[in-house]
Every structure is written in C-alpha cells, then in structure tokens.
Enzyme design. Structure first.
Site, PDB file in Angstrom:
ATOM      1  N   TYR A 275      -2.381  -1.002  10.192  1.00  0.00           N
ATOM      2  CA  TYR A 275      -2.393  -1.289   8.753  1.00  0.00           C
ATOM      3  C   TYR A 275      -1.137  -0.739   8.085  1.00  0.00           C
ATOM      4  CZ  TYR A 275      -4.086  -1.286   3.906  1.00  0.00           C
ATOM      5  OH  TYR A 275      -4.225  -1.496   2.569  1.00  0.00           O
TER       6      TYR A 275
ATOM      7  N   SER B  82       0.855  -1.197   0.000  1.00  0.00           N
ATOM      8  CA  SER B  82       0.000   0.000   0.000  1.00  0.00           C
ATOM      9  C   SER B  82       0.885   1.238   0.000  1.00  0.00           C
ATOM     10  CB  SER B  82      -0.879   0.006   1.251  1.00  0.00           C
ATOM     11  OG  SER B  82      -1.501   1.264   1.392  1.00  0.00           O
TER      12      SER B  82
END
Ligand SMILES: [Zn+2]
Length: 730
Positions: free
Chosen positions: A611, A598
């Site tokens: 995350y 990401s």
C-alpha cells in the site's frame, strides 16, 4: 371515467370534486393550477398563469375586500404552492388605469407601461412578498372571477398560423375571440378588457403567436373551458395531420443508435469547448423518433430558420436554432465537425446582425451569441444551458416549438414572431432586470465533476461537498448501487431541476451514478461515454478509489496482492487521467484533477508495504500528470491520514486488530462505533492538532484542490493528517 372526462382525448382531465370541495378558495386556485401544469400539452414548464378574485377580510379594516390571487413571477404551475401566488387589492389594480391613462405617452412599449410593473407593489394585500408577474393586468382587467392563461402547443399552432383569425373562428366559434400579437403588459390587459366590454358573451381570447386566455365565474367551469379550447385545437390539427408528409416528408434516414452515439460522443466535447466561453455549458441531447422526424425532414432547415413563436419558447431556445447542413448518409463524422465549426461562425454572425438591426438606444449589451439549440440530421437535437436544468428546459421548449410548427403547418402555414418583436422581448428592460436580480451563480454551477470512488468514504463526502457548490456530480464506483445511492442523496438534497426533455441517459438530473472498474480501460472509456451523453463533457475529476490489502498473519503480501494494489492505486488513476485527457483536449477548457494518495507515501512502516509503495508511486504520478496535462489541467494530490470515521476502511475486525496492536483496552461488548471512536482518539493523540481526522476534513481539502481557489497550484501533495511530523514532505 365520467362523461366530461371522455370528452378529452388530447389533454388529461384532472378535476376531482372530492378533492376540490374540501379546499378554501385560495387552495382551490392552487389545485386548479397544479392540475393544469401537470400536463405538458396544456402548458410548458414555467409557462402560463392562473388567477381567482376572492373576497377576503382586510387585515387593516376588518372589512371584506376583493383580492386578486394570481400566480406570481417565476415558478411553475405544476408545482406551485400558495406562496407562489401574489395577492393584490383588485380595486387598487383597477385604479392604476387612471394613472396609466393620464400619461402623455402610453401604449405598448412606452415608458409608462414598464413603470406600471413597479406600481403593483402599492396594491399588495396582506404584505404578501411574492413578486407580481407582468401578466397581472391580463387577469385583473378581465371582469370574471377566474382566469387561466396557458401556452398549449395546439392553440399556439392556431395562433401562429398565417390565417389564424379565420381558423380561430372556425375552430372555436364566436365565444372565443382573437387578438393579434402584442407583448404582455398593462396595455395588453386594457385591450383584453376592451374585448370583454365589446362582447359580453366572450369567454376567452386566442393571443396571436403566444397562447390563450379564458375565464369564467366558476373555477371548475374555467378549468374545463381551458381544456375544451385545447381539445378543439388539437382535434382540428389531428384531422388535418399530414402523416408521412409532415414537415415536407423525410429527407434523411435514421442512423443506428450505436453509430449515432459514437458520433455524438466524438463531437460533444469539441462542441462544448467551442460554445463555452467565460461560462461553460451543459448539454441535453434528444435522439427520439419525435425530434428526428423534424430534424430529418425536408422542411426542417427552412422552419428552423424562421425561429420560434411563443416568447417563453425563444427566451430559452434563442431566436433560432443552428441547423447543421450535414448529410448523415453520405458524409462522415470528420466533415460534420468542420461543418459544425463553420455553422457556429455563421450563427454568431447572424446573431450579431440581428442584435445590430433590432437594438434601440439604451438596449442592454449583446448577450452570448452562441446557439442554445443545435439540430443535426440523423443525430437529433443538442440543447445547451448554463446547467443541466437549463439545457433540459431549452430542449423541452424546442419540442414545444416543433409541435407548434407541426400543428401550424398541418392546418395552414407557420408564421414566427417578427424579429423586432422577438428582440424587444429578449432585450426588454424588465427581462434584463430579472436577469440582474438573479442570485450570483454558485462556484461550480457550470462544472461537471467526476468523483471516482463516490460510493463510500472520502469519495462520497467529496461528492456531496462539490454538489453543495452547485456542481453536476458524476458519482462513479465499482459498486453500482453505492454510486447510484450517492447520486440519489445529492438529488434529494439539491433537487432535480426543471424541464422535461432528453433521451436516454441525457434525461438525468444534476447527479448521476455510474459503475466503473478502474483496472479496466474499456470500463473507464464506457464511463466517459456515458458522461458525455449525459452532460456533454467533464471539467474536474476527483479520484478516491483505492485499496488497502493487509498482509497475511505472517506479515507477507503475495505477488497477486501487490499487483492488485498497484493496478488500483496507481495504474487505475493513470488510466482515468489518460482517458480524460482525450475529452479535455477536445474541449480545450480549464480543468483539474485530484488524486487521493496517502501520508503513508512518505512514512514507511511495518504492515503496509504494498500500500505505502503504491501511494508513493501515486504521489509521483501526480507530478508526472501535472506536466503531461498542463497548461489546461492542474493535477494535485490529497494525502489523508487514517480516517476511521464512516467505517468503509475500518470494519469491526480491522478496528479490533488495531486496538490490540496498540494495546488499547476495550470490551468485546462495545459496539463498533464506540470502538472506532476509541481508535480515532488514539490516532488523534499522535497528531500535532490532537483531533480526530474526519471525512469532512478530507472532502474540504478535495474541494479546495479541485476548485480554482488554488488556481496556480499544480503537481503538489496536500497532507490532511492532523499534523504528522514524520509525514512532512521535504
Ligand atoms: Zn404567456
């Protein structure tokens, strides 16, 4: 069941007057072809052809002319439609005989014979673009309106028996003649015409080592005659069935299915590596009673060595299979691998010797000398092809070959096609031309690609993207139904392929849905076992499975959620790579791995602590694995920014909370899709390219990274974020 239907015990009777009588003559031919092709005992996939001579109005003169409608080159009778049939002026085809007869040198395998194939184009009726088959003269030169030419195992068994002439007469009587093996073509058409002239009562001919051709002036009669011939042959074989003594009786006992699969899972990737060169191969395995009865028998080594008979069979299965001399009862799997390696060397030497002994000046160069069929006592059959469809076809055809041998050995003694004849078909200039005419292979045509997280979002989009380039796609997901749905959509779009064979999971198409829990090594191991049994190995892996655990209202992420985030986003990818490593090492082939991370890995911000940290770790995992898996496997990371589209990561409440967070005005009445678009547009405006980031953008990047287009790039992260300067890697 009508009286006629009851007559047939060994074939399906499919003719229905209610259907046929509503059809025009060409449609009736298509109908007849479909019901013939629908029964594997009548003809093999892609094998055989049918024709009707039909009076039609000539578009040039408006006069009635006789047109031969005959199944064209390629395609399968079962699924044939009108466009699979060539239409040719019958009188022009007959006139070609004078050109042929005028040649100085004529006969089977002469230059004039092959050049006649090019002449069929001059006889095309109504600009029909379907290419004519080499069997066209077999149909044209028979002076009856309807002709069927089939490859039924039961009839080939008679045709491939040592005393086939006597047997044919005994089984079929005087109405059906026999003609000895000759390669199909113009000359065989003339020979059949000659037989018809000699005996006006003749209704058909058994073609030595090859099949049957029969005819009638009425199409239903022709169909029923085809079935009757097969029925008689099958019944005769049944009467002489050797029962327990089939193939000389059983030499080896069966293995338990668990032990059998364990060995197969161990040897398949290794074997795939050994036989794959520039092109990779895909496996279809068959382990059912039917194939094991042959493979475990006393006579199997000898019969296998003789090779197959019908040209259709050996073009797919090669001249002979590799029979592996392994004793499943007393030898262990390690010795099997050694015996396999030696067997492969021997097979390649034999193939080269066959090529050298049979080649002519001007023969095409030697093709891949590896076996298409491998028979292993206790285990069954492993068939190889350049893709799943081809390996299933090879398996199907070896089943046909076994049936032929069973029948011939029951009634007499099996005789294979002479080696030189087999070679002259395999390396026929017309076959070579057919191979050359084939469209170039798609980029991933021989690749097996695993997508983990294929049930939704980027994983689903990436699965479809690589399928478009011809890949076999294993769609894995924690949600089994979603994985299966993606696989189903791929098969619906790109087709299942042809060929009918394979046991269990190996009987799959070019896409397969599997369940996997990336937190659990056992589950991952089971997934790889299934992939190996289905296809033989794996080449490339795209991991998109990931989790975003939002903090609670107070902005806190509990310890359990931290663990869950790392288990899935970091350790899960590692476990997949670690299990894949074993398969990749056994194969020894080039491959690649893409891990979805990401842009958050490089951008720290509020609200996604666990995350973002896990994705930063995933970025470094990419670099570590690039070293760990080199030189054969490249590893790269795909780093998307928020993809709102598709919704899997953005259910309605997350969309609304984001809209609130960014002070974007909206109404509760708006539907979720409209709200998503609003949010996507907001994100887009934060990027340098000012456009929303889509699933297609991510799938395209995954495809690029997994392919060999970036064959010198490994250990890198590719951002697909519309341009976020704060995510620039430095
Ligand atoms: Zn044929």
């Amino acid at each position: 069941m009508s009286v006629t239907e009851r007559k047939f015990k060994h074939v399906n009777y499919g003719w229905d007057n209610n259907k046929a009588d509503k059809l025009d003559p060409v449609e009736r031919l298509v109908y007849r072809s479909n019901i013939l092709g629908n029964d594997q005992r009548i003809t093999n996939t892609g094998g055989g052809n049918t024709s009707s001579k039909i009076i039609m109005k000539d578009p040039l003169t408006g006069e009635n002319v006789e047109v031969l409608w005959v199944k064209g080159s390629g395609g399968d009778l079962r699924t044939s439609k009108k466009e699979n049939f060539a239409s040719l002026y019958q009188d022009s085809l007959i006139k070609l005989q004078s050109i042929y007869n005028g040649a100085d040198e004529k006969g089977v395998k002469t230059g004039i014979e092959d050049s006649m194939v090019g002449m069929y184009k001059h006889t095309i009726f109504n600009l029909n673009p379907r290419a004519s088959s080499i069997d066209t003269p077999l149909h044209s030169f028979v002076p009856f309106r309807h002709v069927d030419h089939m490859h039924p195992d039961a009839v080939i068994a008679v045709a491939a028996s040592k005393n086939s002439k006597i047997l044919a007469n005994e089984i079929f009587g005087d109405e059906i003649g026999r003609i000895k093996w000759q390669r199909p073509g113009f000359d065989l058409g003339l020979k059949i015409q000659e037989e018809c002239k000699k005996n006006s009562n003749l209704k058909g001919l058994i073609l030595g080592q090859h099949g049957v051709i029969n005819w009638a002036d009425n199409d239903k009669e022709c169909y029923e005659l085809t079935l009757t011939i097969i029925e008689k042959a099958a019944e005769y074989i049944k009467k002489h069935d050797k029962g327990d003594q089939t193939f000389g009786g059983q030499k080896f006992k069966q293995l338990s299915s668990g032990y059998r699969n364990k060995i197969l899972i161990e040897i398949l990737p290794k074997l795939r590596g050994l036989i794959s060169g520039k092109n990779k191969f895909t496996a279809t395995i068959q382990t059912d009673e039917k194939i094991l009865r042959f493979v475990n028998s006393f006579d199997a080594p000898l019969l296998a060595e003789l090779g197959t008979s019908c040209p259709d069979h050996f073009l797919r299965t090669k001249i002979k299979p590799l029979y592996v001399n392994w004793d499943p009862q007393s030898e262990d799997p390690d010795s099997l691998i050694k015996i396999l390696e030696e067997g492969l060397v021997q097979y390649r030497n034999d193939y080269a010797a066959y090529y050298e002994a049979c080649k002519h000046p001007g023969s095409p160069p030697m093709r891949n000398p590896n076996p298409a069929i491998i028979l292993i006592p206790g285990l069954g059959m492993i068939a190889w092809g350049k893709n799943k469809s081809e390996s299933r076809m090879a398996a199907e055809f070896y089943n046909n070959a076994v049936e032929v041998m069973r029948g011939a050995e029951a009634i007499d003694e099996y005789i294979a096609l002479p080696r030189q004849e087999a070679f002259d078909i395999e390396y026929w200039a017309l076959e070579e031309a057919k191979l050359r005419r084939m469209p170039p292979e798609k980029e991933f045509a021989s690749d097996i690609i695993l997508v983990v997280g294929a049930g939704s979002g980027i994983g689903k989009a990436a699965s479809k993207r690589v399928a478009k380039e011809g890949a076999h796609v294993v769609c894995a997901d924690i949600n089994k139904e979603a994985a299966e749905e993606t696989a189903k959509e791929i098969i619906n779009t790109f087709g299942f392929g042809i060929g009918v064979a394979g046991s269990g999971i190996s009987n799959c198409g070019p896409a397969l849905g599997l369940v996997v829990d990336v937190k659990n090594r056992e589950s991952i191991r089971e997934m790889f076992s299934q992939i190996i049994l289905a296809y033989g190995g794996v080449d490339r892996i795209i991991i998109t499975a990931g989790i975003f655990v939002p903090p609670d209202e107070k902005g806190y992420i509990p310890d359990k959620k931290w663990k869950q985030t790392f288990d899935i986003n970091v350790i899960g990818s590692y476990l997949i790579a670690d299990e894949a490593k074993k398969v990749w090492e056994a194969q020894g082939l080039k491959g690649s791995l893409v891990i979805t991370t990401s842009v958050n890995a490089a951008v720290s911000k509020k609200g996604s602590l666990a995350y973002d940290t896990s994705k930063a770790a995933a970025n470094h995992l990419v670099r570590e694995l690039a070293i760990e898996l080199s030189p054969n496997i490249r590893v790269n990371g795909l780093a998307p920014a928020t993809v709102v589209e598709g919704g899997s990561m953005f259910p309605r409440d997350r969309v609304i909370s984001s809209l609130v967070k960014y002070n974007i005005s909206f109404s509760e009445d708006e539907d979720t899709e409209a709200l998503r678009n609003k949010l996507a547009e907001f994100y887009a405006q934060r990027t340098l390219t000012k456009s929303p980031i889509t699933l297609a953008d991510q799938a395209e990047a995954a495809y690029l990274l997994i392919s060999d287009r970036l064959s010198k790039t490994t250990g890198q992260i590719l951002n697909v974020d519309g341009g976020l300067h704060e995510a620039f890697l430095r």
